[in-house]
Write an enzyme that holds these catalytic residues in place. Structure first.
Site, PDB file in Angstrom:
ATOM      1  N   SER A 169     -19.214 -13.278 -17.760  1.00 12.60           N
ATOM      2  CA  SER A 169     -18.335 -14.190 -18.504  1.00 12.60           C
ATOM      3  C   SER A 169     -18.902 -15.606 -18.641  1.00 12.60           C
ATOM      4  CB  SER A 169     -16.952 -14.236 -17.852  1.00 12.60           C
ATOM      5  OG  SER A 169     -16.333 -12.983 -17.990  1.00 12.60           O
TER       6      SER A 169
ATOM      7  N   THR B  28      -9.454 -12.288 -12.528  1.00 11.63           N
ATOM      8  CA  THR B  28      -9.778 -10.910 -12.179  1.00 11.63           C
ATOM      9  C   THR B  28      -9.238 -10.584 -10.792  1.00 11.63           C
ATOM     10  OG1 THR B  28     -11.535  -9.252 -12.170  1.00 11.63           O
ATOM     11  CG2 THR B  28     -12.179 -11.449 -11.460  1.00 11.63           C
TER      12      THR B  28
ATOM     13  N   LYS C 299      -4.725 -10.868 -10.657  1.00 14.35           N
ATOM     14  CA  LYS C 299      -4.161 -10.606 -11.985  1.00 14.35           C
ATOM     15  C   LYS C 299      -2.629 -10.533 -11.995  1.00 14.35           C
ATOM     16  CE  LYS C 299      -7.879  -8.363 -14.501  1.00 14.35           C
ATOM     17  NZ  LYS C 299      -8.270  -7.193 -15.287  1.00 14.35           N
TER      18      LYS C 299
ATOM     19  N   ASN D 294      -4.987 -11.489 -17.464  1.00 15.29           N
ATOM     20  CA  ASN D 294      -6.420 -11.733 -17.237  1.00 15.29           C
ATOM     21  C   ASN D 294      -6.875 -13.035 -17.888  1.00 15.29           C
ATOM     22  OD1 ASN D 294      -6.651 -11.071 -19.987  1.00 15.29           O
ATOM     23  ND2 ASN D 294      -8.677 -10.178 -19.667  1.00 15.29           N
TER      24      ASN D 294
ATOM     25  N   ASP E 205      -7.507  -7.768 -22.049  1.00 13.92           N
ATOM     26  CA  ASP E 205      -8.134  -6.445 -21.867  1.00 13.92           C
ATOM     27  C   ASP E 205      -7.565  -5.462 -22.889  1.00 13.92           C
ATOM     28  OD1 ASP E 205      -9.852  -7.098 -19.816  1.00 13.92           O
ATOM     29  OD2 ASP E 205      -8.465  -6.527 -18.223  1.00 13.92           O
TER      30      ASP E 205
ATOM     31  N   ARG F 260      -7.283  11.188 -10.280  1.00 16.51           N
ATOM     32  CA  ARG F 260      -7.602  11.923  -9.054  1.00 16.51           C
ATOM     33  C   ARG F 260      -6.391  11.935  -8.116  1.00 16.51           C
ATOM     34  NH1 ARG F 260     -12.264   9.135  -5.518  1.00 16.51           N
ATOM     35  NH2 ARG F 260     -10.674   7.518  -5.535  1.00 16.51           N
TER      36      ARG F 260
ATOM     37  N   TYR G 166     -19.387  -0.414 -18.557  1.00 16.25           N
ATOM     38  CA  TYR G 166     -20.384  -0.969 -19.478  1.00 16.25           C
ATOM     39  C   TYR G 166     -21.754  -1.180 -18.845  1.00 16.25           C
ATOM     40  CZ  TYR G 166     -18.973  -5.458 -17.440  1.00 16.25           C
ATOM     41  OH  TYR G 166     -18.670  -6.476 -16.574  1.00 16.25           O
TER      42      TYR G 166
HETATM   43  P1  NAP Z   1      -9.233   0.353 -10.175  1.00 15.59           P
HETATM   44  O1  NAP Z   1      -7.975  -0.394 -10.453  1.00 15.59           O
HETATM   45  O2  NAP Z   1      -9.839   0.311  -8.831  1.00 15.59           O
HETATM   46  O3  NAP Z   1      -8.980   1.910 -10.584  1.00 15.59           O
HETATM   47  C1  NAP Z   1      -9.999   2.851 -10.458  1.00 15.59           C
HETATM   48  C2  NAP Z   1      -9.475   4.209 -10.912  1.00 15.59           C
HETATM   49  O4  NAP Z   1     -10.582   5.105 -10.922  1.00 15.59           O
HETATM   50  C3  NAP Z   1      -8.430   4.792  -9.975  1.00 15.59           C
HETATM   51  O5  NAP Z   1      -7.474   5.447 -10.757  1.00 15.59           O
HETATM   52  C4  NAP Z   1      -9.240   5.758  -9.124  1.00 15.59           C
HETATM   53  O6  NAP Z   1      -8.515   6.897  -8.693  1.00 15.59           O
HETATM   54  C5  NAP Z   1     -10.290   6.228 -10.083  1.00 15.59           C
HETATM   55  N1  NAP Z   1     -11.493   6.624  -9.357  1.00 15.59           N
HETATM   56  C6  NAP Z   1     -12.260   5.847  -8.551  1.00 15.59           C
HETATM   57  N2  NAP Z   1     -13.269   6.567  -8.049  1.00 15.59           N
HETATM   58  C7  NAP Z   1     -13.134   7.819  -8.526  1.00 15.59           C
HETATM   59  C8  NAP Z   1     -13.861   9.037  -8.349  1.00 15.59           C
HETATM   60  N3  NAP Z   1     -14.948   9.085  -7.562  1.00 15.59           N
HETATM   61  N4  NAP Z   1     -13.437  10.148  -8.994  1.00 15.59           N
HETATM   62  C9  NAP Z   1     -12.333  10.121  -9.784  1.00 15.59           C
HETATM   63  N5  NAP Z   1     -11.587   9.003  -9.973  1.00 15.59           N
HETATM   64  C10 NAP Z   1     -11.996   7.858  -9.357  1.00 15.59           C
HETATM   65  O7  NAP Z   1     -10.404  -0.103 -11.163  1.00 15.59           O
HETATM   66  P2  NAP Z   1     -10.258  -0.718 -12.642  1.00 15.59           P
HETATM   67  O8  NAP Z   1     -10.103  -2.179 -12.548  1.00 15.59           O
HETATM   68  O9  NAP Z   1      -9.248   0.066 -13.383  1.00 15.59           O
HETATM   69  O10 NAP Z   1     -11.731  -0.463 -13.219  1.00 15.59           O
HETATM   70  C11 NAP Z   1     -12.203   0.838 -13.545  1.00 15.59           C
HETATM   71  C12 NAP Z   1     -13.552   0.711 -14.237  1.00 15.59           C
HETATM   72  O11 NAP Z   1     -13.419   0.000 -15.458  1.00 15.59           O
HETATM   73  C13 NAP Z   1     -14.602  -0.058 -13.428  1.00 15.59           C
HETATM   74  O12 NAP Z   1     -15.835   0.575 -13.568  1.00 15.59           O
HETATM   75  C14 NAP Z   1     -14.649  -1.413 -14.084  1.00 15.59           C
HETATM   76  O13 NAP Z   1     -15.902  -2.044 -13.962  1.00 15.59           O
HETATM   77  C15 NAP Z   1     -14.375  -1.042 -15.528  1.00 15.59           C
HETATM   78  N6  NAP Z   1     -13.771  -2.137 -16.320  1.00 15.59           N
HETATM   79  C16 NAP Z   1     -14.387  -2.466 -17.488  1.00 15.59           C
HETATM   80  C17 NAP Z   1     -13.832  -3.468 -18.287  1.00 15.59           C
HETATM   81  C18 NAP Z   1     -14.488  -3.821 -19.588  1.00 15.59           C
HETATM   82  O14 NAP Z   1     -14.246  -4.913 -20.103  1.00 15.59           O
HETATM   83  N7  NAP Z   1     -15.271  -2.927 -20.184  1.00 15.59           N
HETATM   84  C19 NAP Z   1     -12.659  -4.121 -17.892  1.00 15.59           C
HETATM   85  C20 NAP Z   1     -12.057  -3.746 -16.696  1.00 15.59           C
HETATM   86  C21 NAP Z   1     -12.632  -2.748 -15.906  1.00 15.59           C
HETATM   87  P3  NAP Z   1      -7.622   6.907  -7.365  1.00 15.59           P
HETATM   88  O15 NAP Z   1      -6.299   6.357  -7.774  1.00 15.59           O
HETATM   89  O16 NAP Z   1      -7.587   8.344  -6.992  1.00 15.59           O
HETATM   90  O17 NAP Z   1      -8.342   6.044  -6.355  1.00 15.59           O
END
Ligand code: NAP
Length: 275
Positions: free
Chosen positions: A17, A62, A66, A87, A102, A149, A213
C-alpha cells in the site's frame, strides 16, 4: 507539511500500500505521504484520537483493527456495516467516516464480464470471503454459496448474508459459473502450490477468481486457465480497493494502468528477491 496518510495493522508485515499510494500522490503532484504504522490492538483508542487532532487525512485499516475501528468513527457506510469491517477511514468535512473498499475491489474486475455469472461459490469464511460474498450480491449474482473447512464459520457467514452454505467436501459438486478462492491456499510460503479446487471440476466457461495475489499466478488460476476458464487474479482486487481508497481521500483518480504496472513490478521483484 505533507498531508499524512497510512496503514494500521498488527503485525503489519510487508505491504504494497505505501508504494501504491505514494506513487499515486507523486503522479498527481499532491503534497501527501503514506506511511506504514504498526499498531498493537491496545494502542487503537489513542491512535484514533491522533487521527482527529493531528489530523491524519486517511487510513487503510487491516487485521486486527477492522472491526474495532468502527467504534471510533462518526459514520459507517452500509457496505462496511453489512460486512462488519472497515478497511478505509476518510474525512467527509468534519466527520470521520468508515468504508470497506475490499468489496469495491472484489466487484471492479467483474464489471466487464458479460454475461454475469449466474452462480458463485466462495471458498473460505474469513474477512476476504465476507467481502467476496457481499460483492457478488451487490453485483446481482442470483445464486451465491459459501464453503469453508470449518463449517460453523461458513454457516454464520451464510446466515449473515442470506446465502447458501455448502459442505467443504461437496463444494465441487455443482458446475458453479464463478469459483472464488478466499482462503490462503496457494499463497507464497507454506501454502504455495496448494489449491482449494480440483482441476477437473471447473465448469466450462466458468470464471475463476483468486483473492490471493502473491504469487500472481497461483495453482488455482493456472489450472483454471488450462481448463479454459476466464481467470481473475487477486492483484485486481488489491488494485481496485486501493484505487477506491485514493478516490475517497483525494477526490482524484489514480492512473489505473500505471498503478497496475507498479504492483506487477513490485510483486515480480519480491519474487525474484526471495529467489
Ligand atoms: P482469514 O480471515 O484468516 O480467513 C481465512 C479462511 O481461509 C478461513 O475461512 C480458513 O478456514 C480458510 N483456510 C485457511 N487455511 C486453510 C486451509 N489450509 N485449507 C482450507 N481452508 C483454509 O483470512 P482473510 O483475511 O479472509 O484472507 C484470506 C486470503 O485472502 C489471504 O491469502 C489474504 O492474503 C487474501 N486477501 C487478499 C486481498 C486482496 O486485496 N487481493 C484482500 C484481503 C485478503 P477455517 O475457518 O477453517 O480456519
Amino acid at each position: 507539511m505533507p498531508r499524512a496518510y497510512g496503514i494500521i495493522g498488527w503485525p503489519l508485515g510487508h505491504t504494497l500500500s505505501p508504494a501504491l499510494h505514494n506513487w499515486g500522490f507523486g503522479g498527481l503532484g499532491l503534497d501527501a505521504r503514506y506511511e506504514a504504522w504498526p499498531l498493537k490492538p491496545d494502542g487503537l483508542p489513542a491512535f484514533m484520537e491522533r487521527v482527529r487532532t493531528e489530523p491524519i487525512h486517511g487510513l487503510s485499516v487491516t487485521i486486527p483493527h477492522k472491526r474495532a475501528v468502527m467504534a471510533h468513527l462518526d459514520t459507517i457506510s452500509d457496505r462496511a456495516r453489512a460486512i462488519g469491517a472497515v478497511n478505509t477511514v476518510y474525512w467527509d468535512g468534519d466527520r470521520l467516516c468508515g468504508e470497506n473498499t475490499d468489496v469495491i475491489g472484489v466487484i471492479a474486475p467483474l464489471r466487464g464480464v458479460d454475461p454475469l455469472p449466474r452462480s458463485a461459490v466462495v471458498l473460505g469464511a474469513g474477512g476476504a470471503a465476507r467481502a467476496a460474498v457481499a460483492g457478488f450480491l451487490e453485483l446481482g449474482i442470483p445464486r451465491v454459496a459459501v464453503a469453508n473447512r470449518t463449517r460453523a464459520k461458513a454457516e454464520a457467514l451464510a446466515a449473515d448474508f442470506g446465502v447458501e452454505c455448502l459442505d467443504w467436501d461437496t463444494r465441487t459438486d455443482f458446475p458453479w459459473e464463478l469459483v472464488c478462492n478466499a482462503t490462503p491456499l496457494g499463497m507464497s510460503g507454506d501454502l504455495a502450490g496448494e489449491t482449494p479446487w480440483n482441476a477437473d471440476r471447473f465448469a466450462e466457461g466458468a470464471v475463476a477468481y483468486d483473492i490471493v495475489y502473491n504469487p500472481l499466478e497461483t495453482r488455482f488460476l493456472a489450472e483454471a486457465g488450462a481448463a479454459g476458464c476466464r481467470t481473475v487474479s487477486g492483484l485486481e482486487m488489491f488494485l481496485h480497493q486501493g484505487l477506491a481508497q485514493f478516490r475517497l481521500w483525494t477526490g482524484r483518480e489514480m492512473d489505473e494502468a500505471g498503478a497496475r504496472r507498479l504492483l506487477l513490478t513490485a510483486l515480480t521483484t519480491q519474487k525474484n528477491e526471495k529467489g
